[in-house]
Design a protein around this motif. Structure first.
Motif, PDB file in Angstrom:
ATOM      1  N   LEU A  98       7.559  -5.859  50.625  1.00  0.00           N
ATOM      2  CA  LEU A  98       6.312  -6.625  50.378  1.00  0.00           C
ATOM      3  C   LEU A  98       5.098  -6.386  51.388  1.00  0.00           C
ATOM      4  N   LEU A 141      10.522 -21.498  45.233  1.00  0.00           N
ATOM      5  CA  LEU A 141       9.566 -21.129  46.196  1.00  0.00           C
ATOM      6  C   LEU A 141       9.293 -22.391  47.023  1.00  0.00           C
ATOM      7  N   CYS A 186       6.997  -6.243  44.493  1.00  0.00           N
ATOM      8  CA  CYS A 186       7.037  -7.015  43.409  1.00  0.00           C
ATOM      9  C   CYS A 186       5.742  -6.753  42.527  1.00  0.00           C
ATOM     10  N   ASP A 189       3.296  -9.816  42.104  1.00  0.00           N
ATOM     11  CA  ASP A 189       2.961 -10.470  43.114  1.00  0.00           C
ATOM     12  C   ASP A 189       1.479 -10.161  43.500  1.00  0.00           C
ATOM     13  N   THR A 213      10.398  -7.683  40.697  1.00  0.00           N
ATOM     14  CA  THR A 213       9.280  -8.786  40.300  1.00  0.00           C
ATOM     15  C   THR A 213       9.602 -10.023  41.089  1.00  0.00           C
ATOM     16  N   LEU A 214       8.642 -10.792  41.185  1.00  0.00           N
ATOM     17  CA  LEU A 214       8.857 -12.154  41.671  1.00  0.00           C
ATOM     18  C   LEU A 214       9.827 -12.951  40.603  1.00  0.00           C
ATOM     19  N   THR A 215       9.741 -12.524  39.371  1.00  0.00           N
ATOM     20  CA  THR A 215      10.474 -13.403  38.513  1.00  0.00           C
ATOM     21  C   THR A 215      12.061 -13.155  38.857  1.00  0.00           C
ATOM     22  N   LEU A 217      13.119 -12.218  41.575  1.00  0.00           N
ATOM     23  CA  LEU A 217      13.631 -12.715  42.840  1.00  0.00           C
ATOM     24  C   LEU A 217      13.620 -14.265  43.027  1.00  0.00           C
ATOM     25  N   ARG A 221      17.715 -13.970  44.949  1.00  0.00           N
ATOM     26  CA  ARG A 221      17.253 -13.731  46.159  1.00  0.00           C
ATOM     27  C   ARG A 221      17.437 -12.262  46.473  1.00  0.00           C
ATOM     28  N   LEU A 224      15.374  -8.538  45.859  1.00  0.00           N
ATOM     29  CA  LEU A 224      14.426  -7.731  46.578  1.00  0.00           C
ATOM     30  C   LEU A 224      15.053  -7.192  47.546  1.00  0.00           C
TER      31      LEU A 224
END
Length: 236
Positions: A98, A141, A186, A189, A213-215, A217, A221, A224
């Motif tokens: 990222l 988050l 991601c 993001d 994707t953030l979804t 993540l 965890r 990523l």
């Protein structure tokens, strides 16, 4: 004194306002599956955030005869790349999850978000700022921010400002870094634009990008970490 480092080793740095707990959750098992040990130093205090991490990388690299892998998430990836550019002979590879900008931050979304968070913490205090910041964000988050921000304590606002204003390596500097570089992005993001990841990859001579994707993540965890490690393996 720093402890002995396993071989081979990756030193991973967290992002803005984050901590080593999150980095370990993301990277420990994906790196272990690749046969790589992991060192995750806690964040230096406040204004020493950038200088402290760069100095620590010097120390950890100096403990070994072999080059080390370096990397991190967001601002941590920036610092790792900055160190690698300055120390190519001591760097075995780059793991950049990222990346948020290159060169000066300017109006980069991650920089603006960090500045806003710093102002909120400085004006209202940690707990009120945290209450506002976690409102409406996914539960995972919220949990990560709540733990990490409280661990930064009264140095949080200053550390956020350090990260928000610190330049990342320029694309010209990245072009001179020939080590294998794995980059993860991601695609959903907006704070860490996928465009930046591909700009880094286009500059780095020996690199690969892996999308997630953030979804994903939020559900896992390690997604990523797997993306970043897979990109690095493809770049070798």
């Amino acid at each position: 004194m720093t402890s002995a480092i396993p071989t081979p080793t990756a030193v991973l740095i967290p992002g803005t306002g984050s901590d080593e707990v999150f980095v370990r959750a993301v990277f420990a098992r994906p790196l272990a599956a690749a046969g790589v040990g992991l060192v995750t130093p806690p964040p230096p205090r406040a204004g020493e955030l950038a200088r402290g991490y760069l100095s620590l990388l010097d120390t950890l690299a100096g403990e070994r005869d072999e080059p080390i892998l370096v990397g991190g998430i967001s601002f941590g990836a920036h610092l790792a790349a900055e160190w690698a550019v300055r120390n190519p002979g001591r760097c075995a590879g780059l793991l950049a999850a990222l990346p948020a900008w290159n060169g000066l931050p300017g109006q980069a979304p991650a920089s603006l978000a960090a500045k806003l968070s710093a102002d909120l913490v400085a004006r209202d205090g940690l707990e009120p700022a945290l209450s506002v910041s976690v409102g409406g964000v996914p539960g995972w988050l919220s949990d990560e921010l709540s733990r990490a921000w409280r661990r930064h304590g009264d140095g949080l606002a200053e550390s956020l400002r350090v990260a928000a204003g610190h330049p990342a390596p320029t694309l010209d500097e990245l072009r001179a870094l020939a080590v294998p570089a794995g980059i993860a992005t991601c695609t959903d993001d907006p704070i860490h634009p996928t465009k930046v990841a591909y700009e880094w990859a286009s500059a780095l001579p020996n690199s690969a990008v892996q999308e997630t994707t953030l979804t994903a993540l939020g559900e896992d965890r390690e997604s990523l970490g797997r993306a970043t490690v897979l990109a690095w393996l493809r770049a070798r």
